[in-house]
Design a protein around this motif. Structure first.
Motif, mmCIF file in Angstrom:
data_model
loop_
_atom_site.group_PDB
_atom_site.id
_atom_site.type_symbol
_atom_site.label_atom_id
_atom_site.label_comp_id
_atom_site.label_asym_id
_atom_site.label_seq_id
_atom_site.Cartn_x
_atom_site.Cartn_y
_atom_site.Cartn_z
ATOM 1 N N TRP A 70 9.337 -3.270 -16.590
ATOM 2 C CA TRP A 70 9.527 -3.149 -15.144
ATOM 3 C C TRP A 70 8.378 -3.867 -14.445
ATOM 4 O O TRP A 70 7.203 -3.647 -14.768
ATOM 5 N N PHE A 71 8.705 -4.717 -13.476
ATOM 6 C CA PHE A 71 7.705 -5.433 -12.691
ATOM 7 C C PHE A 71 7.916 -5.143 -11.211
ATOM 8 O O PHE A 71 9.057 -5.117 -10.729
ATOM 9 N N ILE A 72 6.807 -4.941 -10.490
ATOM 10 C CA ILE A 72 6.824 -4.824 -9.031
ATOM 11 C C ILE A 72 5.829 -5.841 -8.482
ATOM 12 O O ILE A 72 4.643 -5.823 -8.840
ATOM 13 N N MET A 73 6.289 -6.711 -7.629
ATOM 14 C CA MET A 73 5.495 -7.848 -7.144
ATOM 15 C C MET A 73 5.333 -7.775 -5.631
ATOM 16 O O MET A 73 6.240 -7.339 -4.916
ATOM 17 N N ASP A 74 4.162 -8.201 -5.167
ATOM 18 C CA ASP A 74 3.947 -8.403 -3.740
ATOM 19 C C ASP A 74 4.660 -9.697 -3.347
ATOM 20 O O ASP A 74 4.392 -10.760 -3.909
ATOM 21 N N ALA A 75 5.563 -9.619 -2.390
ATOM 22 C CA ALA A 75 6.405 -10.768 -2.065
ATOM 23 C C ALA A 75 5.624 -11.904 -1.425
ATOM 24 O O ALA A 75 6.101 -13.043 -1.425
ATOM 25 N N PHE A 76 4.430 -11.665 -0.876
ATOM 26 C CA PHE A 76 3.674 -12.716 -0.182
ATOM 27 C C PHE A 76 2.564 -13.293 -1.069
ATOM 28 O O PHE A 76 2.418 -14.500 -1.171
ATOM 29 N N SER A 77 1.788 -12.452 -1.715
ATOM 30 C CA SER A 77 0.732 -12.975 -2.587
ATOM 31 C C SER A 77 1.243 -13.292 -3.979
ATOM 32 O O SER A 77 0.564 -13.977 -4.747
ATOM 33 N N PHE A 103 11.099 -2.529 0.515
ATOM 34 C CA PHE A 103 11.118 -2.588 -0.950
ATOM 35 C C PHE A 103 12.448 -3.199 -1.352
ATOM 36 O O PHE A 103 13.511 -2.612 -1.124
ATOM 37 N N ILE A 104 12.403 -4.377 -1.988
ATOM 38 C CA ILE A 104 13.608 -5.149 -2.304
ATOM 39 C C ILE A 104 13.862 -5.077 -3.806
ATOM 40 O O ILE A 104 12.959 -5.342 -4.614
ATOM 41 N N ALA A 105 15.072 -4.706 -4.172
ATOM 42 C CA ALA A 105 15.450 -4.603 -5.591
ATOM 43 C C ALA A 105 16.930 -4.924 -5.716
ATOM 44 O O ALA A 105 17.608 -5.244 -4.736
ATOM 45 N N ASP A 106 17.427 -4.824 -6.944
ATOM 46 C CA ASP A 106 18.853 -5.053 -7.159
ATOM 47 C C ASP A 106 19.620 -3.757 -6.903
ATOM 48 O O ASP A 106 19.080 -2.789 -6.371
ATOM 49 N N CYS A 146 10.556 3.713 -13.768
ATOM 50 C CA CYS A 146 10.560 3.131 -12.418
ATOM 51 C C CYS A 146 9.559 3.856 -11.521
ATOM 52 O O CYS A 146 8.821 3.222 -10.759
ATOM 53 N N ILE A 147 9.503 5.178 -11.618
ATOM 54 C CA ILE A 147 8.540 5.948 -10.827
ATOM 55 C C ILE A 147 7.113 5.611 -11.235
ATOM 56 O O ILE A 147 6.222 5.457 -10.392
ATOM 57 N N LEU A 148 6.858 5.479 -12.539
ATOM 58 C CA LEU A 148 5.512 5.148 -13.002
ATOM 59 C C LEU A 148 5.071 3.771 -12.511
ATOM 60 O O LEU A 148 3.910 3.586 -12.121
ATOM 61 N N ALA A 149 5.991 2.792 -12.520
ATOM 62 C CA ALA A 149 5.645 1.466 -12.007
ATOM 63 C C ALA A 149 5.373 1.516 -10.508
ATOM 64 O O ALA A 149 4.453 0.849 -10.004
ATOM 65 N N TYR A 165 -5.558 -5.350 -4.376
ATOM 66 C CA TYR A 165 -4.877 -6.625 -4.140
ATOM 67 C C TYR A 165 -4.607 -6.880 -2.657
ATOM 68 O O TYR A 165 -4.039 -7.929 -2.320
ATOM 69 N N HIS A 166 -4.953 -5.936 -1.771
ATOM 70 C CA HIS A 166 -4.665 -6.068 -0.347
ATOM 71 C C HIS A 166 -3.182 -6.396 -0.146
ATOM 72 O O HIS A 166 -2.815 -7.433 0.433
ATOM 73 N N ALA A 167 -2.361 -5.502 -0.635
ATOM 74 C CA ALA A 167 -0.919 -5.734 -0.667
ATOM 75 C C ALA A 167 -0.342 -5.817 0.737
ATOM 76 O O ALA A 167 -0.868 -5.235 1.693
ATOM 77 N N SER A 168 0.751 -6.543 0.854
ATOM 78 C CA SER A 168 1.444 -6.708 2.129
ATOM 79 C C SER A 168 2.448 -5.564 2.327
ATOM 80 O O SER A 168 2.406 -4.552 1.615
ATOM 81 N N ASP A 169 3.368 -5.737 3.260
ATOM 82 C CA ASP A 169 4.351 -4.701 3.552
ATOM 83 C C ASP A 169 5.713 -4.984 2.931
ATOM 84 O O ASP A 169 6.709 -4.371 3.302
ATOM 85 N N THR A 170 5.782 -5.930 1.967
ATOM 86 C CA THR A 170 7.051 -6.262 1.322
ATOM 87 C C THR A 170 6.846 -6.356 -0.182
ATOM 88 O O THR A 170 6.040 -7.178 -0.650
ATOM 89 N N PHE A 171 7.535 -5.499 -0.917
ATOM 90 C CA PHE A 171 7.496 -5.509 -2.374
ATOM 91 C C PHE A 171 8.883 -5.886 -2.896
ATOM 92 O O PHE A 171 9.898 -5.610 -2.253
ATOM 93 N N THR A 172 8.905 -6.486 -4.058
ATOM 94 C CA THR A 172 10.161 -6.766 -4.751
ATOM 95 C C THR A 172 10.017 -6.352 -6.200
ATOM 96 O O THR A 172 8.923 -6.472 -6.784
ATOM 97 N N ALA A 173 11.088 -5.845 -6.791
ATOM 98 C CA ALA A 173 11.025 -5.242 -8.125
ATOM 99 C C ALA A 173 12.254 -5.613 -8.930
ATOM 100 O O ALA A 173 13.328 -5.892 -8.392
ATOM 101 N N ASP A 174 12.066 -5.600 -10.237
ATOM 102 C CA ASP A 174 13.176 -5.843 -11.161
ATOM 103 C C ASP A 174 12.743 -5.412 -12.547
ATOM 104 O O ASP A 174 11.551 -5.225 -12.824
#
Length: 489
Positions: free
Chosen positions: A306-313, A350-353, A330-333, A283-292
Motif C-alpha cells: 500500500w502506498f500513500i503519496m503527496d500529490a504535489f511533492s 484523499f484520492i483513491a480507486d 490501509c488504516i496502518l498506511a 515532509y510538510h505535506a499538502s492538502d491532497t493525498f493519493t493512494a493505491d
C-alpha cells in the motif's frame, strides 16, 4: 393606476411559476456540478459505498421493582398484587425481571409455552435464556432503529446487517433496482440494498508502526566495513540488482568476495536503522493525498503493498506490506501518512480507486478521532472517465499508478520475495531511496526532499552512510523522548 399594479402583480406571479418550472426541469434532467460529483446516487456504485456509523443503544434500567410498588400505591391508592395463578406454574423461582428486578411472583407467561415472560410491574417482555437487557449495548440501524444482526465473521471484523424489510434505507435502494432484475433469481443480490456495518475486532490504531524484520546483524564489522555495506545498498537498491547479482558485481568490479546472504543481512540492518528517519521525517505535506495498492509475490503467493503519496511533492508518506487486502493495512498506511497531523488541513482531499477499504478506513478515523480527522474519499473508478469525478481527478490517480510501475521495476529483479521480512526491509529501503536519493525528472532531476547533510556527500555510497547516521540519530531522539514521557507520567 390600480390596473397597472394588478397587471404587474400578475406578471410577477407568471414569472414566478415559470422559474419554478425551469428549476424543476433542471433538477430532473440536467445534472448540476455537485450532483455529478456524487457518484453514490448511481446503483452501479452502491457496492463501493460505505454506510454511516450505527446508533448505539443501551438497555434501560431506570426503575427498581420496590420503587414501582411504592409509586403505584402513591399514585393510584392501591398496591399491585402478585399474579393470581389458576394452574401450576413452571416459571423457576430464581427468575427475575431483567429491567426492574421483580421476582417470580410478578411474572407470568406472555405467549404460553413459547417461553416469553411478561413483568406485571414494568410491562417488560423478555426471554429467561436470552434477553436484550443482558447486553451491555446494542447496534441499531440509523435509518429505522432496528437492531443489527451479525451475519458474517471475518478475520478482522464482524459484519452486521439491518434485516428490517420496512427500513427506509432498504426501500429507497430497492426503488433503484432494474425491473428485470427483480424477476430474476437472486437478481437483487447485484445491488447493495440493506444497511451494513463492520465492527472491527482488532484495534489498528494501537498497533506499532515501526516493526521491521528480526535477526538483523550488527553495525560492528569484522570482515568488511561501512563502505562495502553502502556499496551493497547502492547496487541492490539504486541499480536494482538482485542479491546474487550484487555479490557478483562486487567481486567482478572490486575483487570483494561477499555472499548474497551477507548482502541481504546488510540490507536488513540498514532498513532497520533508516526506517525511523524516513517515517518520522516532516515532509510538510499538502492538502491532497493519493493512494493505491499493488501486488507482490511472496513464496509464489499474492501479497500487497500500500502506498500513500503527496500529490504535489510526490513524496511517499505512508506504506505498508500485507498478506491481505483488508482495511487493516490501509488504516496502518493512513496512520503513517497522518503522523505529523494534529488536525487535517482545510479542503483536504484523499484520492483513491473504487476499493471499499479506503472509505471504510476513513470512517474508522472519524470514529477514533472525531471531527479533526473527518474526510471523504474521492474515488476514481474504472479505467475510463465515465463520470465527472474520474474526469477531473484521473491525473492524480495516474501519479500513484506511475509510482507502482516504478516500484515494480525494482521488484521484478527479485522475482518475488522469500518471506514478508524480506518484503518489509526491501520496501523500506526503496522508499528511503525514492524520497531522499533518487533524482526525479518532474523535479528537474533533483531529489524530492533535500537534507543538508546528504547534499555534502560526493557519491551515492557516502549518502547511504549519512542516511544510516540520520537514522541512528532519529532512534536516539525517539528513545530520549520516550524516556522523558515515562518520567513525566
Amino acid at each position: 393606476m390600480d390596473n397597472i399594479i394588478l397587471y404587474l402583480l400578475q406578471t410577477i406571479q407568471q414569472l414566478y411559476q415559470q422559474n419554478r418550472w425551469l428549476l424543476n426541469f433542471i433538477c430532473r434532467y440536467i445534472p448540476l456540478k455537485q450532483w455529478a460529483f456524487e457518484d453514490s446516487h448511481s446503483p452501479k456504485y452502491q457496492k463501493y459505498r460505505i454506510d454511516q456509523l450505527p446508533l448505539i443503544g443501551y438497555p434501560k434500567q431506570d426503575w427498581d421493582w420496590n420503587d414501582l410498588l411504592k409509586y403505584y400505591k402513591d399514585r393510584y391508592g392501591k398496591a399491585i398484587r402478585p399474579v393470581s395463578r389458576r394452574s401450576a406454574c413452571d416459571i423457576p423461582e430464581t427468575a427475575v425481571c431483567p429491567r426492574c428486578g421483580a421476582p417470580m411472583l410478578y411474572l407470568y407467561k406472555n405467549n404460553g409455552s413459547k417461553g416469553q415472560l411478561l413483568c406485571k410491574l414494568c410491562d417488560t417482555r423478555f426471554s429467561p435464556e436470552e434477553n436484550r437487557y443482558a447486553k451491555i449495548l446494542s447496534l441499531r440501524c440509523p435509518y429505522c432503529g432496528h437492531s443489527l444482526v451479525p451475519k458474517k465473521h471475518r478475520k478482522f471484523f464482524v459484519l452486521h446487517k439491518c434485516v428490517n424489510p420496512k427500513c427506509s434505507f432498504y426501500l429507497h435502494n430497492l426503488k433503484k433496482v432494474d425491473k428485470h432484475h427483480l424477476h430474476e433469481d437472486y437478481g437483487k443480490n447485484k445491488y447493495k440494498l440493506h444497511y451494513i456495518y463492520r465492527e472491527f475486532t482488532v484495534d489498528f490504531f494501537r498497533m506499532d508502526l515501526s516493526s521491521l524484520p528480526k535477526n538483523s546483524s550488527s553495525l560492528k564489522f569484522t570482515k568488511h566495513n561501512a563502505h562495502i555495506m553502502s556499496l551493497c545498498l547502492t547496487m541492490h537498491v539504486n541499480l536494482q540488482l538482485s542479491l546474487r547479482k550484487t555479490a557478483q558485481a562486487l567481486n567482478d568490479l572490486y575483487g570483494i568476495k561477499i555472499s548474497h546472504q551477507q548482502v541481504a543481512s546488510y540490507a536488513r540492518t540498514a532498513a532497520l536503522v533508516i526506517k525511523p528517519f524516513v517515517d518520522h521525517y516532516d515532509y510538510h505535506a499538502s492538502d491532497t493525498f493519493t493512494a493505491d495498492e499493488t501486488y507482490i509475490k511472496v513464496r509464489g503467493i499474492k501479497g500487497f503493498v500500500w502506498f500513500i503519496m503527496d500529490a504535489f511533492s510526490r513524496s511517499i508518506l505512508g506504506y505498508q506490506v500485507s498478506d491481505n487486502r483488508s482495511v487493516g493495512p490501509c488504516i496502518l498506511a493512513m496512520r503513517m501518512a497522518f503522523r505529523h497531523f494534529k488536525k487535517l488541513p482545510q479542503n483536504f482531499r484523499f484520492i483513491a480507486d473504487g476499493y471499499t477499504a479506503y472509505p471504510l478506513a476513513a470512517q474508522q478515523f472519524f470514529h477514533e478521532f472525531g471531527e479533526a480527522f473527518r474526510f471523504d474519499i474521492t474515488q476514481v473508478i474504472g479505467l475510463t472517465n465515465d463520470d465527472a469525478v474520474s474526469k477531473e481527478f484521473r491525473p492524480f490517480k495516474q501519479m500513484i499508478e506511475r509510482l507502482n510501475r516504478t516500484f515494480k521495476s525494482s521488484y521484478r529483479v527479485s522475482c518475488g520475495y522469500d518471506n514478508y521480512d524480506g518484503a518489509n526491509y526491501n520496501v523500506a529501503l526503496w522508499v528511503a531511496y525514492y524520497n531522499f536519493l533518487r533524482p526525479h525528472k518532474h523535479n528537474c532531476y533533483q531529489v524530492l526532499n533535500k537534507v543538508d547533510l546528504l547534499q555534502g556527500a560526493e557519491n551515492m555510497p557516502g549518502k547511504w552512510q549519512l542516511l544510516i547516521y540520520l537514522g541512528q540519530q532519529t532512534i536516539l531522539n525517539l528513545q530520549n523522548r520516550q524516556a522523558a514521557d515515562s518520567i513525566c507520567s
